[in-house]
Write a protein that holds these residues in place. Structure first.
Motif, PDB file in Angstrom:
ATOM      1  N   ARG A 212       0.850  -1.194   0.000  1.00  0.00           N
ATOM      2  CA  ARG A 212       0.000   0.000   0.000  1.00  0.00           C
ATOM      3  C   ARG A 212       0.882   1.239   0.000  1.00  0.00           C
ATOM      4  O   ARG A 212       2.071   1.170   0.297  1.00  0.00           O
ATOM      5  CB  ARG A 212      -0.911  -0.013   1.233  1.00  0.00           C
ATOM      6  CG  ARG A 212      -1.930  -1.138   1.146  1.00  0.00           C
ATOM      7  CD  ARG A 212      -2.814  -1.295   2.344  1.00  0.00           C
ATOM      8  NE  ARG A 212      -3.123  -0.091   3.086  1.00  0.00           N
ATOM      9  CZ  ARG A 212      -3.736  -0.112   4.255  1.00  0.00           C
ATOM     10  NH1 ARG A 212      -4.105  -1.252   4.798  1.00  0.00           N
ATOM     11  NH2 ARG A 212      -4.003   1.010   4.894  1.00  0.00           N
TER      12      ARG A 212
ATOM     13  N   ASP B 196       0.008   4.087   1.811  1.00  0.00           N
ATOM     14  CA  ASP B 196      -0.351   4.948   2.940  1.00  0.00           C
ATOM     15  C   ASP B 196       0.374   4.584   4.223  1.00  0.00           C
ATOM     16  O   ASP B 196       0.059   5.109   5.288  1.00  0.00           O
ATOM     17  CB  ASP B 196      -1.865   4.946   3.164  1.00  0.00           C
ATOM     18  CG  ASP B 196      -2.422   3.567   3.466  1.00  0.00           C
ATOM     19  OD1 ASP B 196      -1.732   2.551   3.217  1.00  0.00           O
ATOM     20  OD2 ASP B 196      -3.564   3.498   3.953  1.00  0.00           O
TER      21      ASP B 196
ATOM     22  N   TRP C 270       2.599   5.659   8.947  1.00  0.00           N
ATOM     23  CA  TRP C 270       1.211   5.365   8.633  1.00  0.00           C
ATOM     24  C   TRP C 270       0.441   6.676   8.612  1.00  0.00           C
ATOM     25  O   TRP C 270       0.886   7.684   9.149  1.00  0.00           O
ATOM     26  CB  TRP C 270       0.612   4.420   9.681  1.00  0.00           C
ATOM     27  CG  TRP C 270       0.800   4.940  11.072  1.00  0.00           C
ATOM     28  CD1 TRP C 270      -0.048   5.741  11.777  1.00  0.00           C
ATOM     29  CD2 TRP C 270       1.943   4.728  11.917  1.00  0.00           C
ATOM     30  NE1 TRP C 270       0.496   6.048  13.012  1.00  0.00           N
ATOM     31  CE2 TRP C 270       1.716   5.430  13.124  1.00  0.00           C
ATOM     32  CE3 TRP C 270       3.135   4.013  11.772  1.00  0.00           C
ATOM     33  CZ2 TRP C 270       2.628   5.442  14.162  1.00  0.00           C
ATOM     34  CZ3 TRP C 270       4.044   4.024  12.817  1.00  0.00           C
ATOM     35  CH2 TRP C 270       3.778   4.733  13.992  1.00  0.00           C
ATOM     36  N   GLU C 271      -0.703   6.638   7.975  1.00  0.00           N
ATOM     37  CA  GLU C 271      -1.569   7.807   7.987  1.00  0.00           C
ATOM     38  C   GLU C 271      -2.436   7.782   9.233  1.00  0.00           C
ATOM     39  O   GLU C 271      -2.838   6.712   9.704  1.00  0.00           O
ATOM     40  CB  GLU C 271      -2.437   7.852   6.728  1.00  0.00           C
ATOM     41  CG  GLU C 271      -1.623   8.209   5.500  1.00  0.00           C
ATOM     42  CD  GLU C 271      -2.464   8.401   4.247  1.00  0.00           C
ATOM     43  OE1 GLU C 271      -3.649   8.013   4.222  1.00  0.00           O
ATOM     44  OE2 GLU C 271      -1.910   8.945   3.277  1.00  0.00           O
TER      45      GLU C 271
ATOM     46  N   THR D 165      -5.595  14.674   7.813  1.00  0.00           N
ATOM     47  CA  THR D 165      -4.865  13.424   7.598  1.00  0.00           C
ATOM     48  C   THR D 165      -3.383  13.755   7.537  1.00  0.00           C
ATOM     49  O   THR D 165      -2.955  14.620   6.775  1.00  0.00           O
ATOM     50  CB  THR D 165      -5.300  12.746   6.284  1.00  0.00           C
ATOM     51  OG1 THR D 165      -6.692  12.434   6.386  1.00  0.00           O
ATOM     52  CG2 THR D 165      -4.517  11.467   6.041  1.00  0.00           C
TER      53      THR D 165
ATOM     54  N   CYS E  64       0.837  12.073   8.069  1.00  0.00           N
ATOM     55  CA  CYS E  64       1.703  10.903   8.051  1.00  0.00           C
ATOM     56  C   CYS E  64       2.479  10.916   9.365  1.00  0.00           C
ATOM     57  O   CYS E  64       3.144  11.905   9.690  1.00  0.00           O
ATOM     58  CB  CYS E  64       2.651  10.967   6.856  1.00  0.00           C
ATOM     59  SG  CYS E  64       3.636   9.472   6.657  1.00  0.00           S
TER      60      CYS E  64
ATOM     61  N   ARG F  55       3.993  11.437  -1.120  1.00  0.00           N
ATOM     62  CA  ARG F  55       2.563  11.542  -0.814  1.00  0.00           C
ATOM     63  C   ARG F  55       2.261  12.636   0.218  1.00  0.00           C
ATOM     64  O   ARG F  55       1.165  13.168   0.263  1.00  0.00           O
ATOM     65  CB  ARG F  55       2.084  10.172  -0.327  1.00  0.00           C
ATOM     66  CG  ARG F  55       0.614  10.057  -0.077  1.00  0.00           C
ATOM     67  CD  ARG F  55       0.275   8.616   0.292  1.00  0.00           C
ATOM     68  NE  ARG F  55      -1.030   8.503   0.868  1.00  0.00           N
ATOM     69  CZ  ARG F  55      -2.073   7.968   0.248  1.00  0.00           C
ATOM     70  NH1 ARG F  55      -1.940   7.467  -0.953  1.00  0.00           N
ATOM     71  NH2 ARG F  55      -3.236   7.908   0.851  1.00  0.00           N
ATOM     72  N   HIS F  56       3.234  12.949   1.075  1.00  0.00           N
ATOM     73  CA  HIS F  56       3.011  13.885   2.181  1.00  0.00           C
ATOM     74  C   HIS F  56       4.070  14.979   2.198  1.00  0.00           C
ATOM     75  O   HIS F  56       5.210  14.759   1.815  1.00  0.00           O
ATOM     76  CB  HIS F  56       3.039  13.144   3.518  1.00  0.00           C
ATOM     77  CG  HIS F  56       1.926  12.176   3.671  1.00  0.00           C
ATOM     78  ND1 HIS F  56       0.658  12.544   4.042  1.00  0.00           N
ATOM     79  CD2 HIS F  56       1.869  10.834   3.471  1.00  0.00           C
ATOM     80  CE1 HIS F  56      -0.126  11.492   4.076  1.00  0.00           C
ATOM     81  NE2 HIS F  56       0.586  10.433   3.722  1.00  0.00           N
TER      82      HIS F  56
END
Length: 175
Positions: free
Chosen positions: A57, A59, A80-81, A88, A90, A122-123
């Motif tokens: 995954r 996330d 993890w998120e 939201t 990380c 992603r973050h």
């Protein structure tokens, strides 16, 4: 006179089914004194299933902390998120087993996690929430360049709030 210089290297290895014994070691009272205490056997097994389920995954991911050479597992880390302040985020966390504390192992492992999260793209930020009474984990945050945001109440474990320091690492390096 001959001197022997030993360089320790730390790697992180993706969590697998074979890592359940690490969670049992991580559930010892001295490992969870700042996290609300030990979990039941069923809770440990549930956590293990969640860790394995993160594989593949984008996330989150859990890792064993492994000394090189030799491959001895000496702790756990991951990301993890989560939701904090209605956003939201990380989050990261870590734990080195007691015989391996104070050697920079956890900091090296968290540095590897930072690189993974940055690479994923992603973050913007990576957060950490060590207990206010956990000087070692707060020192790791300072050492690695996390910015202190202040004290906060943070829900962990589910249904229980701990008094934590909120730290944030800018993955773009713009702090």
């Amino acid at each position: 006179m001959s001197e022997r210089i030993v360089t320790m290297q730390v790697a992180i290895a993706i969590w697998t089914e074979a890592d359940l014994p690490l969670l049992h070691l991580s559930n010892a009272p001295e490992m969870v004194e700042h996290l609300g205490g030990p979990e039941t056997e069923e809770q440990v097994k549930d956590r293990h299933r969640r860790y394995v389920a993160l594989n593949g995954r984008d996330d989150g991911q859990m890792f064993s902390i492994v000394l090189q050479p030799g491959g001895e597992a000496v702790g756990t880390t991951g990301y993890w998120e989560n939701v904090w302040q209605d956003e939201t985020i990380c989050e990261t966390g870590w734990g080195a087993f007691p015989p391996y504390r104070g050697r920079g192992i956890a900091a090296a492992a968290v540095s590897a996690v930072i690189a993974r999260v940055r690479e994923a793209g992603r973050h913007r930020y990576l957060h950490a929430f060590p207990s206010t009474d956990n000087p070692a984990s707060n020192a790791i945050c300072r050492k690695l360049g996390f910015v202190f945001l202040g004290e906060t109440a943070f829900e962990y474990p589910k249904g229980s709030f701990m008094h934590c320091n909120a730290w944030r690492f800018d993955l773009r390096g713009e702090q």
